[in-house]
Enzyme design. Structure first.
Site, mmCIF file in Angstrom:
data_model
loop_
_atom_site.group_PDB
_atom_site.id
_atom_site.type_symbol
_atom_site.label_atom_id
_atom_site.label_comp_id
_atom_site.label_asym_id
_atom_site.label_seq_id
_atom_site.Cartn_x
_atom_site.Cartn_y
_atom_site.Cartn_z
ATOM 1 N N ASP A 7 0.820 -1.213 0.000
ATOM 2 C CA ASP A 7 0.000 0.000 0.000
ATOM 3 C C ASP A 7 0.853 1.263 0.000
ATOM 4 O O ASP A 7 0.315 2.367 -0.123
ATOM 5 C CB ASP A 7 -0.962 0.009 1.195
ATOM 6 C CG ASP A 7 -0.235 -0.127 2.525
ATOM 7 O OD1 ASP A 7 0.315 -1.213 2.785
ATOM 8 O OD2 ASP A 7 -0.220 0.838 3.306
ATOM 9 N N ASP A 47 5.091 7.947 0.630
ATOM 10 C CA ASP A 47 4.790 7.692 2.043
ATOM 11 C C ASP A 47 6.051 7.610 2.895
ATOM 12 O O ASP A 47 6.512 6.530 3.264
ATOM 13 C CB ASP A 47 3.955 6.421 2.211
ATOM 14 C CG ASP A 47 2.547 6.585 1.674
ATOM 15 O OD1 ASP A 47 2.143 7.736 1.427
ATOM 16 O OD2 ASP A 47 1.851 5.580 1.494
#
Length: 507
Positions: free
Chosen positions: A269, A279
């Site tokens: 993810d 991220d």
């Protein structure tokens, strides 16, 4: 102040009159992701934070969307997500993923809200608040980001871009004194981050594991048509998509390895469908070299160590390919698309190491060069990664006269001497010019990277409302290959207290 019209602006195409002053509130936003069916997201507004304050703005990131830093700073309510631009369509996307190799089920934007995309000369850029409050995908979280991790993401996004590594960007970071609970009580912050797309490997896994092939196809077609239109001409566009994403991922991770960057949490993810570094959580840059170094304190098994990053990248591509198999239709075609990973990673790594050592890529030297690289990494443990490659440019091809600054980094100096003599022999074999080689090597071996202790100093000052170190550090990191003698201290070895710093998945 920036004034722009549809005819006059090279960065963004606007529909405003010549005399209209563009601010963040007036950004000409679209939201292509919002054109997907409602199952792909939840529309919602962010949750306000009290008494916001501005921490920092990235001028190069602002320029991408046609704004000056002053114009960005003037829109504090938007930066902290207390207000939305006029044309915003805020939403949180759903996705799933494998976390530390285990299927985690539904995840989604638990603290991120996409509020639109801007058309730029280089293509669309999505803008997203991170830390903007609860969403339906927050699970047990509070939807907030803390000042500590927000500063780390802001600085590293811009530092990685300056290093030439594909990455999401960070426009700004703004804070509030509202407390949030992590290991201790910390204060809140919001980062505005930008990328052409925030679609992840896990976005496809979400539909595959729910056996929703119609939605899977909708998402794949959206990504191909918007970001990879040339793949439509392929015999099997979905296999071609896997091949291209696999290639980009291999190249990106080779670039990570070359500068000693460790992502820390390479869950599916957190993997970008565009091959971007995405991220920023418990990342780190290698200091004293240890191939098995784990930068994430949460990663007890070392799954995401420096040495494991290349194979985990490959594993993640397999997970993506598994999710797209219903569209590809053939295991053989899927495997063939994945088979590009290893040769692409090896070739890119070979190219980067030759550049870092200032060597031409000569066919007749291939085996000898590979041995030279392997033997270098065998003697490198304990030696500062960034300083070693930066100082290596000062070594002389003719003699050991320039060795001392580099030699001082080693405890086992005879081992270095033996390797350095082999390296000199290789340089002489291609008649390398010391001065030209030094310039070339310094253009690929950074002097400045975001060491954890540098980020920590900036964070501690910011927690006391002194944001000068964030601004100063950002400017240094935006020119990582320049000497910057006035900022020499930012290239220094970490102090003793830095050995106690730990980063984890907490944010």
């Amino acid at each position: 102040m920036l004034r722009c019209s549809t005819r006059a602006c090279g960065k963004i195409r606007l529909n405003y009159s010549e005399d209209h002053i563009i601010t963040a509130a007036k950004l000409p936003l679209d939201n292509s992701f919002a054109s997907l069916p409602p199952a792909f997201y939840t529309r919602l507004m962010p949750t306000p934070l009290p008494a916001p304050y501005l921490v920092a703005v990235s001028a190069p990131a602002a320029e991408l969307i046609g704004l000056t830093p002053d114009q960005v700073a003037a829109s504090l309510d938007i930066l902290i997500a207390n207000a939305a631009p006029e044309r915003a369509q805020p939403l949180a996307a759903v996705y799933s993923g494998h976390q530390f190799g285990v299927w985690a089920g539904q995840l989604g934007d638990g603290r991120a809200i996409l509020f639109g995309d801007v058309a730029t000369a280089a293509g669309p850029l999505e803008l997203q608040w991170k830390g903007a409050g609860l969403t339906p995908y927050s699970r047990m979280g509070d939807g907030r980001a803390v000042l500590r991790s927000s500063i780390r993401e802001f600085l590293c996004s811009e530092a990685m871009h300056a290093l030439g590594i594909p990455t999401s960007r960070a426009l700004s970071v703004a804070g509030s004194d509202q407390g949030v609970v992590r290991e201790t009580i910390e204060t809140s912050a919001v980062v505005v981050r930008m990328a052409p797309s925030f679609v992840r490997f896990g976005s496809f896994e979400h539909w595959f594991y729910r056996k929703k092939n119609d939605e899977l196809k909708i998402l794949a077609d959206y990504v191909i048509d918007r970001f990879y239109p040339a793949l439509r001409a392929a015999d099997n566009p979905y296999a071609a998509l896997i091949e291209e994403v696999t290639r980009r991922t291999a190249h990106m991770i080779a670039q990570w390895q070359a500068v000693g960057f460790m992502h820390g949490v390479m869950n599916t993810d957190n993997m970008s469908i565009l091959g971007l570094t995405l991220d920023y959580g418990p990342y780190g840059f290698m200091e004293a070299f240890d191939a098995n170094h784990i930068c994430n304190h949460t990663d007890q098994q070392g799954r995401y160590s420096y040495a494991n990053q290349p194979q985990i990248g490959h594993w993640n591509c397999y997970a993506l390919a598994q999710a797209l198999l219903p569209l590809i239709g053939e295991v053989e075609a899927t495997q063939a698309a994945l088979d590009v990973y290893q040769p692409e990673f090896a070739a890119r790594m070979d190219e980067l190491l030759h550049a870092k050592l200032g060597l031409a890529m000569l066919d007749e030297q291939f085996d000898a060069d590979r041995a030279l690289f392997d033997d270098l990494f065998a003697i490198l443990p304990g030696v500062d990664f960034t300083q070693f490659f930066r100082r290596l440019s000062g070594l002389h091809a003719a003699d050991a006269g320039g060795d001392q600054p580099l030699r001082d980094l080693f405890i086992d100096r005879p081992a270095f001497d033996a390797w350095a003599e082999r390296y000199r022999t290789r340089l002489r074999a291609e008649h390398s010019d010391d001065a030209a080689r030094q310039v070339a090597m310094n253009n690929v071996n950074p002097k400045y990277v975001l060491r954890n202790y540098l980020a920590q100093v900036a964070i501690e000052k910011a927690q006391n409302k002194d944001f000068s170190e964030v601004e100063r550090l950002l400017k240094v990191l935006q020119r990582p290959y320049d000497e910057q003698p006035e900022h020499e201290q930012y290239a220094a070895l970490p102090p003793d207290w830095a050995s106690h710093l730990e980063v984890s998945c907490s944010s």
